[in-house]
Design a protein around this motif. Structure first.
Motif, PDB file in Angstrom:
ATOM      1  N   GLU A 175      -5.761 -14.809   5.295  1.00 42.25           N
ATOM      2  CA  GLU A 175      -6.498 -14.541   4.544  1.00 42.25           C
ATOM      3  C   GLU A 175      -6.303 -13.730   3.514  1.00 42.25           C
ATOM      4  O   GLU A 175      -7.021 -13.635   2.591  1.00 42.25           O
ATOM      5  CB  GLU A 175      -7.011 -12.892   5.821  1.00 42.25           C
ATOM      6  N   VAL A 207     -11.835  -3.939  -5.574  1.00 41.85           N
ATOM      7  CA  VAL A 207     -10.613  -4.085  -4.971  1.00 41.85           C
ATOM      8  C   VAL A 207     -10.301  -4.412  -3.299  1.00 41.85           C
ATOM      9  O   VAL A 207     -11.158  -3.385  -2.130  1.00 41.85           O
ATOM     10  CB  VAL A 207      -9.947  -2.854  -5.025  1.00 41.85           C
ATOM     11  N   THR A 208      -9.690  -5.630  -3.096  1.00 42.27           N
ATOM     12  CA  THR A 208      -8.832  -5.270  -2.201  1.00 42.27           C
ATOM     13  C   THR A 208      -7.430  -4.760  -1.454  1.00 42.27           C
ATOM     14  O   THR A 208      -6.565  -5.253  -3.092  1.00 42.27           O
ATOM     15  CB  THR A 208      -9.087  -6.579  -1.133  1.00 42.27           C
ATOM     16  N   LEU A 209      -7.289  -4.164  -0.852  1.00 38.27           N
ATOM     17  CA  LEU A 209      -5.831  -3.584   0.056  1.00 38.27           C
ATOM     18  C   LEU A 209      -5.210  -3.862   0.362  1.00 38.27           C
ATOM     19  O   LEU A 209      -5.750  -4.051   1.820  1.00 38.27           O
ATOM     20  CB  LEU A 209      -5.772  -2.742  -0.069  1.00 38.27           C
ATOM     21  N   ALA A 210      -4.621  -5.273   0.209  1.00 41.98           N
ATOM     22  CA  ALA A 210      -4.052  -6.079   1.365  1.00 41.98           C
ATOM     23  C   ALA A 210      -2.496  -5.321   1.490  1.00 41.98           C
ATOM     24  O   ALA A 210      -1.610  -4.735   0.993  1.00 41.98           O
ATOM     25  CB  ALA A 210      -4.112  -7.573   1.465  1.00 41.98           C
ATOM     26  N   HIS A 211      -1.900  -5.891   3.136  1.00 39.77           N
ATOM     27  CA  HIS A 211      -0.501  -5.634   3.380  1.00 39.77           C
ATOM     28  C   HIS A 211       0.561  -5.992   4.963  1.00 39.77           C
ATOM     29  O   HIS A 211      -0.171  -7.191   4.684  1.00 39.77           O
ATOM     30  CB  HIS A 211      -1.046  -3.414   4.015  1.00 39.77           C
ATOM     31  N   LYS A 261      -1.453   2.444  -3.243  1.00 40.91           N
ATOM     32  CA  LYS A 261      -2.922   2.912  -3.390  1.00 40.91           C
ATOM     33  C   LYS A 261      -3.710   3.783  -4.431  1.00 40.91           C
ATOM     34  O   LYS A 261      -4.845   3.745  -4.887  1.00 40.91           O
ATOM     35  CB  LYS A 261      -3.144   3.627  -1.870  1.00 40.91           C
ATOM     36  N   VAL A 269      -5.045   1.315  -6.286  1.00 41.25           N
ATOM     37  CA  VAL A 269      -6.161   0.507  -5.616  1.00 41.25           C
ATOM     38  C   VAL A 269      -8.180   1.872  -6.592  1.00 41.25           C
ATOM     39  O   VAL A 269      -9.036   1.806  -6.717  1.00 41.25           O
ATOM     40  CB  VAL A 269      -7.108   1.174  -4.176  1.00 41.25           C
ATOM     41  N   ARG A 320       1.099  -1.250   0.106  1.00 40.70           N
ATOM     42  CA  ARG A 320       0.011  -0.038   0.419  1.00 40.70           C
ATOM     43  C   ARG A 320       1.086   1.482  -0.292  1.00 40.70           C
ATOM     44  O   ARG A 320       0.808   2.097   0.613  1.00 40.70           O
ATOM     45  CB  ARG A 320      -1.114   0.281   1.133  1.00 40.70           C
ATOM     46  N   HIS A 367      -0.263  -6.023   7.707  1.00 40.12           N
ATOM     47  CA  HIS A 367      -0.740  -6.445   8.637  1.00 40.12           C
ATOM     48  C   HIS A 367      -1.722  -7.652   7.957  1.00 40.12           C
ATOM     49  O   HIS A 367      -2.789  -8.029   9.514  1.00 40.12           O
ATOM     50  CB  HIS A 367      -1.594  -5.150   9.400  1.00 40.12           C
ATOM     51  N   THR A 368      -2.266  -7.347   6.772  1.00 43.20           N
ATOM     52  CA  THR A 368      -2.970  -9.142   6.700  1.00 43.20           C
ATOM     53  C   THR A 368      -2.482  -9.944   7.247  1.00 43.20           C
ATOM     54  O   THR A 368      -1.311 -10.951   6.510  1.00 43.20           O
ATOM     55  CB  THR A 368      -2.818  -8.777   4.788  1.00 43.20           C
ATOM     56  N   GLY A 369      -3.021 -11.281   7.840  1.00 44.00           N
ATOM     57  CA  GLY A 369      -2.937 -12.389   8.088  1.00 44.00           C
ATOM     58  C   GLY A 369      -3.039 -13.072   6.868  1.00 44.00           C
ATOM     59  O   GLY A 369      -3.508 -13.106   5.570  1.00 44.00           O
ATOM     60  N   ALA A 378      -6.685 -16.912   1.226  1.00 48.61           N
ATOM     61  CA  ALA A 378      -8.498 -16.668   0.669  1.00 48.61           C
ATOM     62  C   ALA A 378      -8.608 -15.833  -0.087  1.00 48.61           C
ATOM     63  O   ALA A 378      -8.769 -16.111  -1.187  1.00 48.61           O
ATOM     64  CB  ALA A 378      -8.426 -16.862   2.214  1.00 48.61           C
ATOM     65  N   LEU A 379      -8.003 -14.425  -0.216  1.00 53.33           N
ATOM     66  CA  LEU A 379      -8.005 -12.943  -1.074  1.00 53.33           C
ATOM     67  C   LEU A 379      -7.723 -13.769  -1.852  1.00 53.33           C
ATOM     68  O   LEU A 379      -8.248 -13.124  -3.167  1.00 53.33           O
ATOM     69  CB  LEU A 379      -8.013 -12.010  -0.234  1.00 53.33           C
ATOM     70  N   MET A 395      -9.620 -16.104  -4.728  1.00 54.47           N
ATOM     71  CA  MET A 395     -10.855 -15.551  -4.889  1.00 54.47           C
ATOM     72  C   MET A 395     -10.564 -14.269  -5.976  1.00 54.47           C
ATOM     73  O   MET A 395     -11.648 -14.122  -7.028  1.00 54.47           O
ATOM     74  CB  MET A 395     -11.123 -14.545  -4.161  1.00 54.47           C
TER      75      MET A 395
END
Lengths: 289, 289
Positions: free
Chosen positions: B198, B187-191, B174, B177, B168, B193-195, B201-202, B205
């Protein structure tokens, strides 16, 4: 299991008490928080919102100005009024009630507001600061800012959690995504182009679902992960005249926390508008709040 | 199945050909696109990037200025140089090469750049326009803008597709996105802190995964949905000196499209910088491009 209802009225009441103290402290230093609300035309829903804002600002003894302009107001006249409040040292927050009549250019009006007085947080520079997470003191749209206050108040985890935001308006969805990302949530932004199956799959994964679409039953019980937090920003009028949100009633059986409609997000928006008016008044005068 | 490799060099070459034509057309109207690159200190990677930019700007016959300042440069001196280029009508695009030495305030420098010349799209007002999707002519960070060009070139669907953006930064994740949301992707923004679960899984998809983390093997084959598009922004130096991206080599067996490293996103970034310099030159002179 039944979800815990998040009592927006109670949280808003506590926030208003803090705001009243802050306002008093500013006033004792010679700064009376000043809020100007501009309404063009006679949309009945807008009239109610504006009246509620006026009443709350009055209770808090703000310098509260409500300017109602006729539907025939020209863009030039509206911009002239904004320019006047931009210059007025007794006005710290300017809000132009949406929607404007079709002949007016809302975007130009928003961008004409002095960014330091942009209490709706709609000016691109304020949206950019929020999205970029730069700077300390800038206004943020009141509904998402109020939702953050609710989540904090309820001690709901945000960092590392997966949040699904449904709806991407500039007043709710987009600033909400930025606020949550800035607190280290993993955020998905969904909207009208998101497929129904995709929306269900994402919702089932989400620790927090926030919905601001304006359509009842967009989120149903089968879309909710057990124990998840559901924040319902919807405000829809049913055939019987009662208000309902965007979330189906049955979701309460599955969620861990849920906001009621009315009495959830709604009271937080106005309380946050008041909180932010005080903050803007302080920042514009180099004072702490 | 093996993924189709997206040939960034070939797409960049075509983009450069268009840019060359546009540059020639501007020059014939008396406007030579002007790009100023400021580099402070002697970071070796930065030196390579700057040299590549200079070479490409030279090939396109831009007015190309590279200003190398010593590590001891003060904030005041750097701001003075930015102010000079802000005023210079022959400079249309200003780029301050990151990273700056620790004693300099990068944020203040970014915000000192005239937003119309902010070719990295980092100024809050440009980020806000992009996020709010308002306005027609404003600069956008070159890497994400170049990725959009790649996706369009390959006719990869964006509207209604689910995109996972990993990372991000303000220069890649950023703005990416925002660009994707503006073209109606979910849109999913991961970084960081994303497990891990998770993220997997994201990713499984997602129709499109874009990764800009700077860590090899963040995306592995088991995380890829069959047929998905994988855009690898990573540039990591292996022990043997070779470059590698953030995506594991095995992902090519599962993906539908994938960008190689090197030869994928990298060439697009510089080509887009050139494209945008021409655009800024045109916009600043009220010309079409």
């Amino acid at each position: 299991m039944t979800a815990k209802l998040i009592d927006g009225r109670a949280i808003a009441k506590r926030l208003n008490e803090t705001t009243a103290k802050q306002s008093l402290a500013l006033t004792s230093q010679g700064v009376i928080p000043g809020l100007a609300v501009i309404m063009v035309g006679d949309d009945p829903a807008s009239a109610i919102y504006v009246r509620n804002k006026e009443r709350q600002a009055g209770k808090l003894q703000f310098n509260s100005v409500v300017k109602k302009l006729p539907t025939t107001t020209t863009q030039t006249e509206l911009l002239a009024l904004v320019a006047r409040y931009n210059q007025d040292p007794e006005i710290h927050a300017i809000l132009v009630q949406s929607p404007l009549p079709d002949h007016l250019d809302e975007e130009e009006v928003v961008q004409a507001i002095n960014p330091v007085k942009d209490v709706d947080g709609l000016h691109p520079i304020n949206l950019g600061r929020l999205f970029g997470n730069v700077g300390l003191h800038y206004p943020v749209a009141c509904t998402p800012k109020g939702i953050m206050t609710m989540l904090h108040d309820q001690k709901i985890n945000i960092s590392g959690q997966h949040v699904l935001m449904i709806g991407r308006s500039r007043l709710v969805g987009k600033p909400m995504v930025a606020l949550l990302n800035n607190e280290n949530a993993t955020v998905t932004l969904a909207h009208r182009h998101t497929g129904a199956d995709e929306l269900t799959a994402l919702s089932k994964m989400a620790d927090i679902v926030i919905v601001a679409v304006g359509q009842p039953n967009i989120v149903t019980a089968n879309m909710v992960k057990p124990g998840a937090t559901i924040i319902d920003v919807g405000m829809n009028r049913k055939a019987d005249g009662k208000l309902t949100g965007d979330v189906a009633d049955t979701a309460i059986e599955v969620a861990g926390y849920i906001t009621p409609v009315p009495g959830g997000v709604g009271p937080m928006t106005i309380a946050t508008l008041m909180q932010q008016t005080v903050q803007l008044a302080a920042w514009q005068n180099g004072l702490e709040v």
